[in-house]
Design a protein around this motif. Structure first.
Motif, short mmCIF file in Angstrom:
data_model
loop_
_atom_site.label_atom_id
_atom_site.label_comp_id
_atom_site.label_asym_id
_atom_site.label_seq_id
_atom_site.Cartn_x
_atom_site.Cartn_y
_atom_site.Cartn_z
N ASN A 126 2.84 28.61 46.74
CA ASN A 126 3.77 27.84 47.73
C ASN A 126 2.76 26.28 47.78
OD1 ASN A 126 5.35 26.22 48.96
ND2 ASN A 126 6.53 27.51 50.40
N TRP A 153 5.78 25.06 43.91
CA TRP A 153 5.74 26.43 43.74
C TRP A 153 4.53 25.66 42.06
CZ3 TRP A 153 6.18 30.40 45.99
CH2 TRP A 153 7.02 30.78 46.36
N HIS A 170 8.91 38.35 46.56
CA HIS A 170 8.79 37.05 47.04
C HIS A 170 8.12 37.70 48.67
CE1 HIS A 170 11.23 33.79 45.32
NE2 HIS A 170 11.78 35.05 45.11
N CYS A 225 15.17 29.89 47.59
CA CYS A 225 14.22 29.10 47.30
C CYS A 225 14.65 27.96 48.38
CB CYS A 225 13.28 28.80 45.60
SG CYS A 225 12.64 29.86 45.49
N SER A 273 5.54 31.78 56.78
CA SER A 273 5.16 31.58 55.93
C SER A 273 5.21 31.52 54.94
CB SER A 273 3.89 30.66 55.59
OG SER A 273 3.47 30.25 57.50
N THR A 274 6.22 31.53 53.57
CA THR A 274 6.61 31.95 52.16
C THR A 274 5.45 32.10 51.14
OG1 THR A 274 8.58 32.36 52.70
CG2 THR A 274 7.44 32.03 50.15
N ARG A 283 3.34 24.02 50.07
CA ARG A 283 3.19 24.01 50.95
C ARG A 283 2.42 23.80 52.06
NH1 ARG A 283 7.49 21.08 52.87
NH2 ARG A 283 9.87 21.15 51.15
N CYS A 312 10.86 25.59 48.90
CA CYS A 312 9.31 26.61 48.56
C CYS A 312 8.76 25.25 47.08
CB CYS A 312 9.52 27.26 47.17
SG CYS A 312 9.51 28.69 49.06
N LYS A 361 13.90 28.73 51.30
CA LYS A 361 13.11 28.65 51.75
C LYS A 361 11.78 26.82 51.98
CE LYS A 361 11.00 31.46 53.50
NZ LYS A 361 10.44 32.21 54.26
#
Length: 275
Positions: free
Chosen positions: A97, A46, A74, A39, A82-83, A99, A44, A42
């Protein structure tokens, strides 16, 4: 129990639009952040739990990645990197996520720490970086050819280790470090330095997937195995430049300790629309 008036629907998507979804949750005022090795890379943020997750497109298109105890899966877009989702397999609970949510500026939301363990602790195991990094470059360029220049060696890698690099560079405190808020960099939480490409050597470069955005000559490149954003590859042969995502750098580097310049890349991004 929450009343229906307290529930709000949020739309979201990966950057390329392959995966689109909605969630219906209480109005977002905070997100959870985790500083495990994945994380952190990334960046992230959440929304947990992601209640009433409804997938409009791309349900069976995502790539998946597990590590540690392999209890968390994941999911990331195989086209843009994109995660998107983290799913806790024993409970079936999912996080989304933040974002990726439309009409939400996640940077303005309160950040609360994920409660799995103390700061920096892995989810189920310690993180082991690759045992081998490439030999440093010996090519002379505008930085390395400067007489008396103080040069340091930095190693970095994606999370799974399929891509690793070695950078010869002046100290990081002498470099411009950029955090960009364009639609892509915001989704990925990337933080960049801009060394000459000839100062960087790679192992596993063939494992990078390039995603063009704003310019067809610049490929935002992420690992096809774990989805970690590593660098931006310039396709112009006469351009000796390779933006590197500092979130992938080992060598004791933590982005929290760096002097970062905020760049308003969103002003160059008015054309970004996902239909």
């Amino acid at each position: 129990m929450e009343s229906s008036s307290e529930i709000k629907e949020y739309k979201g998507n990966c950057h390329c639009g392959l995966f689109k979804f909605t969630i219906s949750v209480s109005e977002l005022k905070s997100v959870q952040v985790c500083d495990c090795s994945y994380c952190y890379r990334k960046a992230c943020q959440w929304v947990f739990p992601a209640l009433n997750l409804q997938i409009q497109s791309g349900e069976n298109e995502l790539s998946t990645y597990k590590f540690g105890r392999k209890e968390m899966i994941h999911s990331f877009c195989p086209k843009c990197g994109s995660t998107i989702i983290a799913k806790h397999l024993p409970s079936g609970e999912e996080s989304i996520n933040a974002r990726l949510l439309q009409s939400v500026n996640s940077s303005l939301l309160e950040k609360t720490k994920y409660e799995e363990g103390p700061s920096g602790e892995e989810y189920g195991s310690g993180y082991a970086p690759p045992s081998t990094y490439p030999a440093p470059s010996t090519i002379k360029n505008v930085e390395t050819s400067v007489e008396g220049a103080k040069l340091e060696t930095f190693n970095g890698n994606c999370h799974c280790g399929a891509v690793a690099y070695t950078l010869i560079s002046k100290p990081l405190n002498e470099r411009t470090i950029i955090s960009c808020n364009c639609s892509l960099c915001h989704r990925n939480g990337e933080i960049y330095i801009y060394p000459p490409a000839s100062s960087v050597t790679f192992i596993g470069k063939e494992n990078l997937i390039g995603y063009p955005f704003l310019s067809p000559d610049s490929l935002h490149s992420f690992c096809k195995v774990c989805g970690t954003s590593v660098c931006v590859q310039a396709l112009k042969e006469d351009e000796d430049l390779l933006p590197l995502n500092l979130r992938t750098m080992m060598s004791g580097v933590n982005v929290k300790d760096l002097n970062i310049t905020e760049y308003d890349g969103a002003k160059n991004d008015p054309q970004y629309v996902v239909s």
